[in-house]
Design a protein around this motif. Structure first.
Motif, short mmCIF file in Angstrom:
data_model
loop_
_atom_site.label_atom_id
_atom_site.label_comp_id
_atom_site.label_asym_id
_atom_site.label_seq_id
_atom_site.Cartn_x
_atom_site.Cartn_y
_atom_site.Cartn_z
N GLU A 172 1.11 -0.73 -0.54
CA GLU A 172 0.10 0.73 0.06
C GLU A 172 1.25 1.04 0.06
N TRP A 176 1.80 5.49 -2.36
CA TRP A 176 1.90 6.50 -2.31
C TRP A 176 1.92 7.33 -3.20
N ASN A 186 -3.23 12.19 0.25
CA ASN A 186 -4.53 10.87 0.88
C ASN A 186 -3.38 9.74 0.20
N PRO A 188 -4.21 5.71 1.42
CA PRO A 188 -4.27 4.77 2.31
C PRO A 188 -3.37 4.37 2.78
N VAL A 192 -7.69 3.17 6.14
CA VAL A 192 -8.01 4.09 6.68
C VAL A 192 -7.43 5.38 5.22
N VAL A 193 -7.77 6.47 5.46
CA VAL A 193 -7.15 7.15 4.75
C VAL A 193 -6.33 8.39 5.55
N GLN A 195 -4.71 11.93 5.75
CA GLN A 195 -4.72 12.80 4.81
C GLN A 195 -3.87 13.95 5.77
N LEU A 218 -13.75 11.10 -0.53
CA LEU A 218 -13.03 9.76 -0.28
C LEU A 218 -14.19 8.74 0.37
N PRO A 222 -10.88 10.47 5.05
CA PRO A 222 -10.05 10.72 5.71
C PRO A 222 -9.64 10.94 7.00
#
Length: 603
Positions: A172, A176, A186, A188, A192-193, A195, A218, A222
């Protein structure tokens, strides 16, 4: 120790060194991961194999020492020097990030930051009787708030589902976007996101929440981090609020300081809070938020054969009191007080400063919950002479013979006390404290900036066909004389020996670091103005008529050098100027004989 960085060729090496060019090529799919992290480490303590496994500094720094008694989950951070034989190569993306980032948040080529989530719980199935494991994120970015938030999401899940969890998280993170100063991103991870706003050197230094991101729809909504790096200064400075100005002076002068705290969490946060006091001035000395006797630099920092180095050390082992007794400044903080003692402790400290006798606070439910969750305001430590620092059970205090140059700001302490009485949110208290320190630093630096700007040659003296004039030297006596009419008294109400503070500052690493950086920026500006003068000149053909080939070739080489610097974001030049410079180079080369053209423009 297991190291899991996601980057295939690097995963098996368990090393923090740079990969070879071939390995880097193979690890290309993990380039985005590398923009944020060097690696993820898992450190497990084994009673029988512990010493065999824990040979490197990172392993020792990933565990609280036996004096801390940390049960449950603990988060803290450390900073280590990168081995000279394993320096990571400096890449274009590093230069691009650093060119836009504030000085205090730039990537460090010679140090790593470690962000630790440590868990210690009773476990009868383990021979030692305790489960002890740390999850560590290693990065060259000083984003303590971001990586702590990330660990609080990853670590609890990892301790229940080890390998698959980390593999998924690394994948993940590899999705980014790269950290770009000035952008709101943002990020993820695990459903969960996060920010975050990546600070830029053009941002206003005052505290402000991140700018809303363009992706407003979103799902899930976030989690907005107010900052990627700023700590809760009011909480960190609870036991030393009455001495925060003295500590600011010690940081400004780059003085050696030992912070002896009851746990790595308190130690690392207090050290990071101390070095942040100087923002926007870059902290140019070494600092170690958490340091142990097993560190490879232990002998270097504890030797008595030379003066203590300009380092801020955060430690938890009382053994350091004896080992570092020759250091000029030692700050010992104790265990946090219970919530009911908050008002009384601060009131006693305020009374000792002549601030009156405020009533003792009775913490309400909401405030008491907040206080208990982040650490209570302990009794203010006292200023003590170093000669009283003799035994391992030394009481909390700031042990120093240093006398502050500036008078204490009693108005600030009154406002903080009133904030406690009115049960103001701690964010408000932190904003007040941070603004005070920012204004204090700016008041000190602004006269230096004004004087330095006066050393810059006038633009009218920069002509196209002459070597640009030199920046005039910094003369300390001239600067000190200028303070009479352009000193910090214009922007700061604090009285004291400002001249004495500047004189000591001139001998510190921070003046050297500030001067070198400002001189470099001014030299680049001078080069940029000279390039603009050349490009705006209308008579280059006329200039070339009476010049030898050597002089013309020299002009081409100089223009090319300036062009390369400008294209590498090292010169503040407009795009139109760059295009005109390229056209000039082509025009000049076209006027030369064919053999020289072939040399300057090989096929």
């Amino acid at each position: 120790m297991d190291a899991l960085s996601g980057a295939g060729p690097r995963r098996a090496r368990c090393s923090l060194g740079a990969a070879s060019p071939g390995a880097r090529a193979a690890a290309a799919p993990w380039a985005r991961f590398s923009a944020w992290l060097e690696c993820v480490c898992v450190v497990t303590f084994d009673l029988e194999l512990g010493q065999a496994l824990e040979k490197s500094s990172i392993c020792y720094l990933s565990f609280p020492d036996s004096h801390s008694g940390c049960l449950g989950d603990t988060q803290f951070s450390f900073r280590i020097r990168q081995c000279s034989g394993q320096r990571s190569p400096w890449h274009a993306e590093d230069r691009h990030y650093n060119s836009g980032a504030p000085m205090s948040l730039q990537r460090e080529p010679a140090h790593y930051f470690g962000y630790v989530y440590f868990r210690q719980v009773k476990d009868s199935s383990v021979k030692r009787g305790y489960f002890q494991k740390s999850l560590v994120l290693v990065s060259r970015l000083p984003f303590v708030r971001l990586f702590q938030a990330l660990l609080s999401l990853i670590a609890p899940e990892y301790f229940s589902k080890p390998a698959p969890c980390l593999e998924a998280v690394c994948s993940e993170i590899d999705e980014w976007p790269a950290p770009v100063p000035g952008q709101t991103l943002n990020l993820p991870v695990m459903g969960v996101v996060l920010q975050v706003h990546i600070p830029s050197r053009v941002d206003k230094p005052e505290y402000s929440p991140p700018k809303p991101c363009s992706h407003e729809n979103l799902l899930p909504a976030p989690v907005i981090l107010s900052s990627v790096h700023e700590l809760d200064l009011f909480r960190c400075f609870q036991p030393v609020l009455t001495h925060v100005q003295t500590l600011w002076e010690l940081m400004l002068l780059g003085e050696p300081l030992v912070v002896l705290a009851p746990s790595p969490a308190v130690s690392s946060e207090l050290v990071l809070a101390l070095i942040s006091c100087l923002q926007p001035l870059k902290f140019c000395c070494d600092y170690r938020p958490y340091f142990t006797i097993h560190d490879s630099e232990f002998k270097e920092f504890t030797t008595r054969t030379q003066a203590p180095p300009n380092v801020v050390l955060g430690v938890t082992n009382p053994f350091f009191i004896k080992t570092l007794q020759h250091w000029p400044h030692i700050l010992r903080v104790g265990e946090p007080k219970m919530a009911g003692e908050v008002g009384l402790s601060f009131a006693q400290g305020a009374r000792g400063l002549g601030l009156g006798a405020p009533r003792v606070l009775s913490c309400g439910t909401e405030v008491q919950h907040r206080v208990c969750s982040v650490g209570d305001l302990p009794k203010q430590v006292k200023l003590k002479k170093p000669s009283r620092l003799k035994t391992l059970d030394t009481k909390p205090g700031l042990y120093t013979a240093y006398s502050a140059h500036l008078h204490r700001d009693k108005a600030l302490l009154k406002r903080l006390l009133k904030g406690l009485q009115k049960k103001k949110p701690w964010d408000t208290q932190t904003a007040l404290l941070r603004r005070h320190l920012l204004e204090l630093t700016q008041s000190f630096i602004i006269p230096l900036e004004h004087y330095m700007a006066s050393l810059m040659p006038l633009q009218k003296n920069i002509t196209a066909w002459k070597t640009p004039p030199q920046i005039r030297p910094f003369r300390q006596d001239d600067f000190l004389r200028s303070l009479e009419h352009a000193g910090p008294q214009l922007t700061c109400i604090l009285k004291g020996d400002w001249l004495g503070l500047y004189r000591r500052f001139f001998k510190s690493p921070h003046f050297d670091g500030w001067y070198r950086q400002r001189h470099k920026e001014m030299a680049q500006k001078l080069e940029a103005l000279h390039l603009e003068a050349i490009c705006e000149a209308q008579n280059i053909e006329t200039w070339m008529k009476d010049k030898s080939e050597v002089e013309v070739v020299d002009l081409v080489l100089k223009l090319r050098e300036k062009l390369v610097q400008a294209q590498g974001h090292q010169l503040p030049v407009k795009e139109a100027t760059l295009q005109r410079a390229q056209l000039y180079i082509e025009t000049v080369i076209g006027s030369l004989p064919k053999d020289l053209q072939a040399v300057l423009c090989p096929p």
